[in-house]
Motif scaffolding. Sequence first.
Motif, mmCIF file in Angstrom:
data_model
loop_
_atom_site.group_PDB
_atom_site.id
_atom_site.type_symbol
_atom_site.label_atom_id
_atom_site.label_comp_id
_atom_site.label_asym_id
_atom_site.label_seq_id
_atom_site.Cartn_x
_atom_site.Cartn_y
_atom_site.Cartn_z
ATOM 1 N N ASP A 18 0.825 -1.209 0.000
ATOM 2 C CA ASP A 18 0.000 0.000 0.000
ATOM 3 C C ASP A 18 0.857 1.257 0.000
ATOM 4 O OD1 ASP A 18 -2.109 -1.753 0.124
ATOM 5 O OD2 ASP A 18 -2.716 -1.250 2.170
ATOM 6 N N ARG A 19 1.876 1.268 0.851
ATOM 7 C CA ARG A 19 2.735 2.444 0.941
ATOM 8 C C ARG A 19 3.489 2.694 -0.368
ATOM 9 N NH1 ARG A 19 0.927 5.832 4.537
ATOM 10 N NH2 ARG A 19 0.739 4.951 6.622
ATOM 11 N N ARG A 20 3.999 1.633 -0.955
ATOM 12 C CA ARG A 20 4.792 1.811 -2.158
ATOM 13 C C ARG A 20 3.956 2.340 -3.323
ATOM 14 N NH1 ARG A 20 9.996 -0.378 -1.964
ATOM 15 N NH2 ARG A 20 10.237 0.842 -3.876
ATOM 16 N N VAL A 21 2.754 1.796 -3.509
ATOM 17 C CA VAL A 21 1.954 2.277 -4.641
ATOM 18 C C VAL A 21 1.412 3.678 -4.376
ATOM 19 C CG1 VAL A 21 1.381 -0.042 -5.444
ATOM 20 C CG2 VAL A 21 -0.174 1.115 -3.857
ATOM 21 N N CYS A 22 1.184 4.014 -3.110
ATOM 22 C CA CYS A 22 0.757 5.378 -2.804
ATOM 23 C C CYS A 22 1.836 6.380 -3.178
ATOM 24 C CB CYS A 22 0.417 5.510 -1.310
ATOM 25 S SG CYS A 22 -1.248 4.964 -0.870
ATOM 26 N N ARG A 23 3.089 5.987 -3.058
ATOM 27 C CA ARG A 23 4.190 6.875 -3.423
ATOM 28 C C ARG A 23 4.427 6.890 -4.930
ATOM 29 N NH1 ARG A 23 7.059 4.697 1.208
ATOM 30 N NH2 ARG A 23 8.459 3.531 -0.177
ATOM 31 N N LYS A 24 4.178 5.762 -5.589
ATOM 32 C CA LYS A 24 4.496 5.648 -7.010
ATOM 33 C C LYS A 24 3.414 6.226 -7.917
ATOM 34 C CE LYS A 24 8.482 3.354 -7.189
ATOM 35 N NZ LYS A 24 9.672 3.839 -7.918
ATOM 36 N N LEU A 25 2.149 6.081 -7.551
ATOM 37 C CA LEU A 25 1.073 6.520 -8.446
ATOM 38 C C LEU A 25 1.154 8.005 -8.806
ATOM 39 C CD1 LEU A 25 -1.985 4.466 -7.128
ATOM 40 C CD2 LEU A 25 -0.838 4.231 -9.347
ATOM 41 N N PRO A 26 1.498 8.905 -7.878
ATOM 42 C CA PRO A 26 1.617 10.315 -8.278
ATOM 43 C C PRO A 26 2.657 10.539 -9.366
ATOM 44 C CG PRO A 26 1.446 10.142 -5.896
ATOM 45 C CD PRO A 26 1.625 8.751 -6.411
ATOM 46 N N ARG A 27 3.683 9.722 -9.405
ATOM 47 C CA ARG A 27 4.708 9.862 -10.437
ATOM 48 C C ARG A 27 4.185 9.437 -11.810
ATOM 49 N NH1 ARG A 27 9.770 7.185 -7.046
ATOM 50 N NH2 ARG A 27 9.455 8.422 -5.137
ATOM 51 N N LEU A 28 3.049 8.735 -11.802
ATOM 52 C CA LEU A 28 2.417 8.317 -13.056
ATOM 53 C C LEU A 28 1.253 9.229 -13.420
ATOM 54 C CD1 LEU A 28 2.394 4.439 -12.461
ATOM 55 C CD2 LEU A 28 4.034 5.786 -13.792
ATOM 56 N N GLY A 29 1.160 10.361 -12.717
ATOM 57 C CA GLY A 29 0.141 11.350 -13.056
ATOM 58 C C GLY A 29 -1.131 11.271 -12.245
ATOM 59 N N GLN A 31 -3.425 11.787 -8.805
ATOM 60 C CA GLN A 31 -3.527 12.517 -7.546
ATOM 61 C C GLN A 31 -4.033 11.541 -6.485
ATOM 62 O OE1 GLN A 31 -5.994 15.973 -7.987
ATOM 63 N NE2 GLN A 31 -4.506 17.055 -9.264
ATOM 64 N N VAL A 32 -3.243 11.341 -5.450
ATOM 65 C CA VAL A 32 -3.566 10.364 -4.420
ATOM 66 C C VAL A 32 -3.811 11.072 -3.096
ATOM 67 C CG1 VAL A 32 -2.729 8.381 -3.104
ATOM 68 C CG2 VAL A 32 -2.227 8.559 -5.559
ATOM 69 N N HIS A 33 -4.954 10.809 -2.501
ATOM 70 C CA HIS A 33 -5.286 11.327 -1.164
ATOM 71 C C HIS A 33 -5.474 10.106 -0.268
ATOM 72 C CE1 HIS A 33 -5.897 15.308 -2.926
ATOM 73 N NE2 HIS A 33 -6.596 14.705 -3.872
ATOM 74 N N GLU A 34 -4.529 9.916 0.623
ATOM 75 C CA GLU A 34 -4.536 8.712 1.458
ATOM 76 C C GLU A 34 -5.335 8.933 2.738
ATOM 77 O OE1 GLU A 34 -1.355 5.688 3.640
ATOM 78 O OE2 GLU A 34 -0.650 7.355 2.400
ATOM 79 N N HIS A 35 -6.145 7.925 3.074
ATOM 80 C CA HIS A 35 -6.926 7.949 4.314
ATOM 81 C C HIS A 35 -6.664 6.651 5.065
ATOM 82 C CE1 HIS A 35 -9.342 11.408 2.959
ATOM 83 N NE2 HIS A 35 -9.343 10.814 1.777
ATOM 84 N N ALA A 36 -5.990 6.744 6.193
ATOM 85 C CA ALA A 36 -5.772 5.576 7.043
ATOM 86 C C ALA A 36 -6.881 5.524 8.088
ATOM 87 C CB ALA A 36 -4.411 5.657 7.716
ATOM 88 N N VAL A 37 -7.582 4.401 8.130
ATOM 89 C CA VAL A 37 -8.698 4.262 9.070
ATOM 90 C C VAL A 37 -8.298 3.266 10.154
ATOM 91 C CG1 VAL A 37 -11.152 3.733 9.328
ATOM 92 C CG2 VAL A 37 -10.295 4.682 7.170
ATOM 93 N N ALA A 38 -8.046 3.788 11.349
ATOM 94 C CA ALA A 38 -7.630 2.924 12.451
ATOM 95 C C ALA A 38 -8.783 2.016 12.860
ATOM 96 C CB ALA A 38 -7.180 3.776 13.635
ATOM 97 N N GLY A 39 -8.466 0.766 13.118
ATOM 98 C CA GLY A 39 -9.515 -0.150 13.540
ATOM 99 C C GLY A 39 -9.030 -1.576 13.540
ATOM 100 N N ASP A 40 -9.814 -2.452 14.127
ATOM 101 C CA ASP A 40 -9.493 -3.868 14.191
ATOM 102 C C ASP A 40 -10.132 -4.551 12.989
ATOM 103 O OD1 ASP A 40 -8.622 -6.314 15.011
ATOM 104 O OD2 ASP A 40 -10.174 -6.606 16.527
ATOM 105 N N TRP A 41 -9.550 -4.318 11.807
ATOM 106 C CA TRP A 41 -10.089 -4.870 10.575
ATOM 107 C C TRP A 41 -9.703 -6.346 10.443
ATOM 108 C CZ3 TRP A 41 -13.331 -1.492 8.453
ATOM 109 C CH2 TRP A 41 -13.149 -0.145 8.730
ATOM 110 N N PRO A 42 -10.590 -7.169 9.892
ATOM 111 C CA PRO A 42 -11.827 -6.870 9.164
ATOM 112 C C PRO A 42 -13.091 -6.864 10.018
ATOM 113 C CG PRO A 42 -11.309 -9.179 8.899
ATOM 114 C CD PRO A 42 -10.204 -8.596 9.745
ATOM 115 N N ARG A 43 -12.922 -6.838 11.348
ATOM 116 C CA ARG A 43 -14.087 -6.775 12.241
ATOM 117 C C ARG A 43 -13.957 -5.539 13.120
ATOM 118 N NH1 ARG A 43 -13.492 -12.885 14.268
ATOM 119 N NH2 ARG A 43 -11.343 -12.403 13.700
#
Length: 360
Positions: A18-29, A31-43
């Motif tokens: 997740d971190r790597r593609v969030c950094r790479k996608l802007p270089r491919l044009g 616009q990335v707005h990241e939202h980290a949602v804290a929680g005990d996923w998937p429940r």
Amino acid sequence: MPGRVDDPAAPSGGNTYDRRVCRKLPRLGWQVHEHAVAGDWPRPGAAARTELARILRESADGTLVLLDGLVACGVPDIIVPEAYRLRLAVLVHLPLGDETGLDPGTAAALDAKERRTLRAVAAVVATSDWAAGRLVDHHGLDPGRVHVAVPGADIAPLSTGTESGAGSAPHLLCVAAVIPRKGQHELVKALGGVADLPWSCSLVGGLRQAPGYVARLRELIEENGLGERVHLAGPRTGPELNSSYAAADLLVLASHAETYGMAVTEALARGVPVLATAVGGLPEALGHAPDGSVPGVLVPPEDMAALAAALRHWLREPGERHRSKAAARRRRIALAGWETTSRSLAKALEQLHQDPRRTT
């Protein structure tokens, strides 16, 4: 991209991806707005559910949203109502029901929730060809909506291992969260079966996810008389993890389920051969060197005798160690990087501009 909150005590391939593609996608044009949602996923609890629902609700019609599958697949009641208003894509690192240690009822409930979510969204991204096929077959998905973006690998300096030192015992390395699905208990038992040979082994990975399993693993290490030879190193990242790979002669994984296996390519990126179970996407990650040679050995899952036999052969045969190491170094130069991963992901997301909402 909602996803797991980074936890230094429990690093994961999914978080790295997740971190790597969030950094790479802007270089491919993009616009990335990241939202980290804290929680005990998937429940998740109520607060996490409310936060995820708010993020989606406040997104404008037609917004393209890429969600981590650990977050999205367990809450179809939040995701499905938004699937016709937003361009939703879900990145599946591991099908929820494939986690070991779940009681049958919980696994079935999570599996059903995942099916509802994945059938509703416009696109699904898997991390291997094997995983894509599994999702299509298991959940009855339209193959045209399921895409593959294989994790990348960063080519690193070649491992020095221990073979350069006269009389040094080979050092084995397992990089995986210490949880039942990763099979460290079977690895320890297999190591007990080759205790007459020289070797040492480090188990690198988070220790907090399954404390009961970790406690039992410590007992197994002592029961097999391996207290001085098997080291539970805990989680390692950055330079510490690099040092672990640099000192390794062989990566060993006894996993029961894997959609890909980033530890495999991380080892190969340093010329370290691999002994792993032939499950899920692990054979795909191991792959072949350009000359067709295999940079390691695959054994059946949950077969300690086969794992012990493969370990014994590798430890006793200098020719096998040399062959696998040479193949790993050849495979190393053919590994794709994170730029390739991001381009594959971008291609999948680009299709959502042309087909923004499901029509069936």
